[in-house]
Design a protein around this motif. Structure first.
Motif, mmCIF file in Angstrom:
data_model
loop_
_atom_site.group_PDB
_atom_site.id
_atom_site.type_symbol
_atom_site.label_atom_id
_atom_site.label_comp_id
_atom_site.label_asym_id
_atom_site.label_seq_id
_atom_site.Cartn_x
_atom_site.Cartn_y
_atom_site.Cartn_z
ATOM 1 N N ILE A 136 64.691 5.363 54.718
ATOM 2 C CA ILE A 136 64.490 4.803 56.051
ATOM 3 C C ILE A 136 63.716 5.778 56.928
ATOM 4 O O ILE A 136 62.871 5.388 57.724
ATOM 5 C CB ILE A 136 65.849 4.432 56.668
ATOM 6 C CG1 ILE A 136 66.428 3.214 55.935
ATOM 7 C CG2 ILE A 136 65.729 4.154 58.163
ATOM 8 C CD1 ILE A 136 67.819 2.830 56.337
ATOM 9 N N SER A 137 63.982 7.071 56.737
ATOM 10 C CA SER A 137 63.273 8.115 57.481
ATOM 11 C C SER A 137 62.833 9.216 56.526
ATOM 12 O O SER A 137 63.428 9.395 55.455
ATOM 13 C CB SER A 137 64.177 8.727 58.567
ATOM 14 O OG SER A 137 64.600 7.754 59.487
ATOM 15 N N GLY A 157 57.390 3.065 64.616
ATOM 16 C CA GLY A 157 58.495 3.311 63.701
ATOM 17 C C GLY A 157 58.232 2.737 62.322
ATOM 18 O O GLY A 157 58.248 1.525 62.130
ATOM 19 N N ASP A 158 57.974 3.613 61.345
ATOM 20 C CA ASP A 158 57.692 3.188 59.974
ATOM 21 C C ASP A 158 58.865 3.522 59.059
ATOM 22 O O ASP A 158 59.492 4.571 59.214
ATOM 23 C CB ASP A 158 56.436 3.884 59.438
ATOM 24 C CG ASP A 158 55.187 3.492 60.203
ATOM 25 O OD1 ASP A 158 54.988 2.279 60.402
ATOM 26 O OD2 ASP A 158 54.427 4.386 60.607
ATOM 27 N N CYS A 192 73.818 4.118 56.647
ATOM 28 C CA CYS A 192 72.841 4.976 57.327
ATOM 29 C C CYS A 192 72.838 4.713 58.828
ATOM 30 O O CYS A 192 72.864 3.569 59.271
ATOM 31 C CB CYS A 192 71.450 4.705 56.741
ATOM 32 S SG CYS A 192 70.115 5.528 57.609
ATOM 33 N N ILE A 193 72.828 5.806 59.575
ATOM 34 C CA ILE A 193 72.544 5.756 61.008
ATOM 35 C C ILE A 193 71.306 6.600 61.251
ATOM 36 O O ILE A 193 71.231 7.755 60.809
ATOM 37 C CB ILE A 193 73.737 6.253 61.842
ATOM 38 C CG1 ILE A 193 74.830 5.188 61.865
ATOM 39 C CG2 ILE A 193 73.303 6.600 63.265
ATOM 40 C CD1 ILE A 193 76.033 5.521 62.713
ATOM 41 N N GLU A 194 70.335 6.006 61.914
ATOM 42 C CA GLU A 194 69.075 6.691 62.190
ATOM 43 C C GLU A 194 68.991 7.043 63.671
ATOM 44 O O GLU A 194 69.380 6.254 64.533
ATOM 45 C CB GLU A 194 67.892 5.800 61.812
ATOM 46 C CG GLU A 194 66.532 6.445 62.080
ATOM 47 C CD GLU A 194 65.383 5.499 61.832
ATOM 48 O OE1 GLU A 194 64.277 5.970 61.555
ATOM 49 O OE2 GLU A 194 65.591 4.271 61.933
ATOM 50 N N ILE A 195 68.494 8.234 63.947
ATOM 51 C CA ILE A 195 68.260 8.671 65.329
ATOM 52 C C ILE A 195 66.752 8.795 65.520
ATOM 53 O O ILE A 195 66.096 9.593 64.845
ATOM 54 C CB ILE A 195 68.976 9.990 65.623
ATOM 55 C CG1 ILE A 195 70.488 9.815 65.431
ATOM 56 C CG2 ILE A 195 68.666 10.466 67.041
ATOM 57 C CD1 ILE A 195 71.288 11.099 65.559
ATOM 58 N N PHE A 196 66.227 7.980 66.425
ATOM 59 C CA PHE A 196 64.772 7.885 66.630
ATOM 60 C C PHE A 196 64.423 8.392 68.021
ATOM 61 O O PHE A 196 65.029 7.988 69.014
ATOM 62 C CB PHE A 196 64.327 6.430 66.478
ATOM 63 C CG PHE A 196 62.845 6.246 66.364
ATOM 64 C CD1 PHE A 196 62.248 6.116 65.120
ATOM 65 C CD2 PHE A 196 62.047 6.206 67.496
ATOM 66 C CE1 PHE A 196 60.866 5.945 65.017
ATOM 67 C CE2 PHE A 196 60.675 6.026 67.395
ATOM 68 C CZ PHE A 196 60.083 5.903 66.156
ATOM 69 N N LYS A 233 73.040 9.810 56.154
ATOM 70 C CA LYS A 233 73.506 8.961 55.050
ATOM 71 C C LYS A 233 74.889 9.408 54.589
ATOM 72 O O LYS A 233 75.174 10.595 54.528
ATOM 73 C CB LYS A 233 72.530 9.021 53.880
ATOM 74 C CG LYS A 233 71.158 8.440 54.170
ATOM 75 C CD LYS A 233 70.308 8.425 52.919
ATOM 76 C CE LYS A 233 70.927 7.526 51.850
ATOM 77 N NZ LYS A 233 70.083 7.482 50.622
ATOM 78 N N GLY A 234 75.720 8.433 54.228
ATOM 79 C CA GLY A 234 77.039 8.753 53.714
ATOM 80 C C GLY A 234 78.108 8.463 54.745
ATOM 81 O O GLY A 234 77.812 8.109 55.879
ATOM 82 N N PRO A 235 79.372 8.571 54.351
ATOM 83 C CA PRO A 235 79.835 9.115 53.071
ATOM 84 C C PRO A 235 80.079 8.084 51.968
ATOM 85 O O PRO A 235 80.419 8.454 50.854
ATOM 86 C CB PRO A 235 81.169 9.756 53.464
ATOM 87 C CG PRO A 235 81.676 8.883 54.569
ATOM 88 C CD PRO A 235 80.452 8.426 55.327
ATOM 89 N N SER A 236 79.904 6.801 52.224
ATOM 90 C CA SER A 236 80.274 5.792 51.221
ATOM 91 C C SER A 236 79.284 5.712 50.069
ATOM 92 O O SER A 236 79.634 5.251 48.979
ATOM 93 C CB SER A 236 80.381 4.414 51.886
ATOM 94 O OG SER A 236 79.104 3.877 52.133
ATOM 95 N N GLN A 237 78.039 6.140 50.300
ATOM 96 C CA GLN A 237 76.992 6.085 49.272
ATOM 97 C C GLN A 237 76.751 4.663 48.765
ATOM 98 O O GLN A 237 76.456 4.447 47.587
ATOM 99 C CB GLN A 237 77.333 7.013 48.096
ATOM 100 C CG GLN A 237 77.540 8.462 48.484
ATOM 101 C CD GLN A 237 76.311 9.088 49.128
ATOM 102 O OE1 GLN A 237 75.190 8.847 48.706
ATOM 103 N NE2 GLN A 237 76.528 9.895 50.163
ATOM 104 N N ILE A 238 76.869 3.690 49.633
ATOM 105 C CA ILE A 238 76.591 2.300 49.260
ATOM 106 C C ILE A 238 75.108 2.132 48.947
ATOM 107 O O ILE A 238 74.245 2.611 49.685
ATOM 108 C CB ILE A 238 77.027 1.347 50.383
ATOM 109 C CG1 ILE A 238 78.558 1.234 50.416
ATOM 110 C CG2 ILE A 238 76.413 -0.048 50.215
ATOM 111 C CD1 ILE A 238 79.100 0.387 51.549
ATOM 112 N N ASP A 239 74.811 1.445 47.855
ATOM 113 C CA ASP A 239 73.433 1.199 47.446
ATOM 114 C C ASP A 239 73.251 -0.300 47.226
ATOM 115 O O ASP A 239 73.733 -0.854 46.236
ATOM 116 C CB ASP A 239 73.120 1.967 46.166
ATOM 117 C CG ASP A 239 71.684 1.765 45.691
ATOM 118 O OD1 ASP A 239 70.909 1.096 46.414
ATOM 119 O OD2 ASP A 239 71.345 2.261 44.605
ATOM 120 N N ASN A 240 72.568 -0.951 48.157
ATOM 121 C CA ASN A 240 72.312 -2.392 48.052
ATOM 122 C C ASN A 240 70.902 -2.689 47.550
ATOM 123 O O ASN A 240 70.334 -3.737 47.848
ATOM 124 C CB ASN A 240 72.522 -3.068 49.411
ATOM 125 C CG ASN A 240 73.999 -3.286 49.720
ATOM 126 O OD1 ASN A 240 74.778 -3.637 48.839
ATOM 127 N ND2 ASN A 240 74.382 -3.075 50.962
#
Length: 345
Positions: free
Chosen positions: A27-28, A183-184, A223-227, A238-245
């Motif tokens: 994502i970033s 934002g890319d 994920c939480i992104e700070i822009f 990223k984390g802590p669950s490490q979910i991968d969709n």
């Protein structure tokens, strides 16, 4: 015919192998991965007051009271104000409907200085109320957005703009015109169409009171992104669950990636709230087919530098949270009991 079928299946197989090698979604450019929080606390909600006849979609806490964004429209009004001093609902505004200064599908809300704003997703308009004068203003916005909020005195900020692969859109607050996109996403399949990209990277957007930082809590990504709006730079936590969709991205016969929201896809952040000091993300972790997948009982707290502060374990599941400006109280709603709840932090 058999040769053509064999070739087609071979291409699909090779494509699948290639996809498996390229499962990384970024994502970033800058990412911070955490395994867990050093501080984990359990908190029990307390009842604040009953809210019958409506369904709060969002709370916005101010110093003087609690603004309730009610999607059902209690007493045919979308917004209700609970006065802390009087300990009661003292005002309701913005009618439920499709007329002027009314909202039929209120998707997002925001409070900035003396203005409260509702964005209607189907009518594609923004309604603002000046809380000091009582005056209303309504502006149309171009095309489809997922969410729109007040950024500052001049601009609105939107996300989920139809047919765009940018994260954010800057809109003129006076007339709703699109001013700029920015934002890319750093890494994703090139042949992921904009509609699928928008749904796959759906996020809740909250703005720091300093007007320069935006926290994005992603629905399908842990994920939480700070822009930073001024520098156009960002980083992800990223984390802590490490979910991968990633497996929710499928390749159709034309070779394009599509987003398949199957029953096994996992929900991540379902609500977020911010103060000038911290970011609060309500986390689900449930499969889409599970009961109450849109609810969560874990709150991840970070500072605006991305440092993990603590994790809160709640005693019941909720679908929205709101933090007070001083970080002392966190509010939520119990849809089963119709109670507005709070915990002391």
């Amino acid at each position: 015919m058999k040769n053509n079928l064999l070739l087609f299946l071979t291409l699909i197989f090779l494509s699948s192998c290639e996809i498996s090698k390229e499962k990384k979604i970024k994502i970033s450019e800058n990412e911070l991965e955490i395994k867990d929080f050093k501080i984990i606390e359990s908190h029990s909600f307390k009842k604040y007051f009953d809210f019958l006849g409506g369904t709060p979609y969002n709370f916005i806490a101010s110093d003087s009271g609690l603004y309730i964004h009610d999607v059902d429209g209690k007493d045919n009004k979308i917004v209700h104000f609970y006065n802390f001093q009087k300990q009661e609902l003292t005002e309701s505004f913005i009618g439920k409907g499709n007329g002027l200064y009314e909202s039929f599908s209120p998707k997002s809300s925001s409070l900035k200085n003396e203005y409260f704003m509702i964005f209607d997703i189907t009518m594609r308009k923004v309604i603002e109320k000046n809380l000091l004068t009582g005056d209303f203003k309504e502006v149309k916005v171009p095309n489809f957005f997922d969410k729109i909020k007040i950024l500052n005195n001049e601009y609105l900020i939107g996300s989920g703009y139809k047919e765009s692969i940018k994260k954010f859109q800057l809109l003129n607050r006076s007339n709703g015109e699109l001013v700029e996109e920015f934002g890319d996403f750093t890494k994703f399949p090139e042949n992921l169409n904009p509609e699928a990209l928008k749904n796959y990277f759906q996020f809740s957007m909250e703005i720091n009171p300093n007007e320069s930082l935006v926290a994005s809590a992603y629905r399908w990504h842990d994920c939480i992104e700070i822009f930073n709006i001024q520098t156009k730079e960002s980083f992800s936590i990223k984390g802590p669950s490490q979910i991968d969709n990633f497996d929710a991205l499928l390749v159709d016969q034309s070779g394009e990636f599509t987003f398949d929201r199957g029953p096994d896809i996992l929900h991540c952040f379902i609500s977020a709230s911010v103060s000038k000091n911290y970011i609060y993300g309500l986390f689900s972790g449930k499969k889409d087919k599970e009961e109450n997948a849109f609810f969560g009982k874990e709150i991840f707290i970070y500072d605006w530098n991305g440092k993990p502060i603590r994790k809160i374990m709640l005693d019941r599941e909720v679908m929205t949270i709101s933090i007070s400006p001083d970080d002392k109280k966190l509010y939520a709603f119990d849809v089963d009991t119709s109670e507005v709840l709070y915990i002391d932090l």
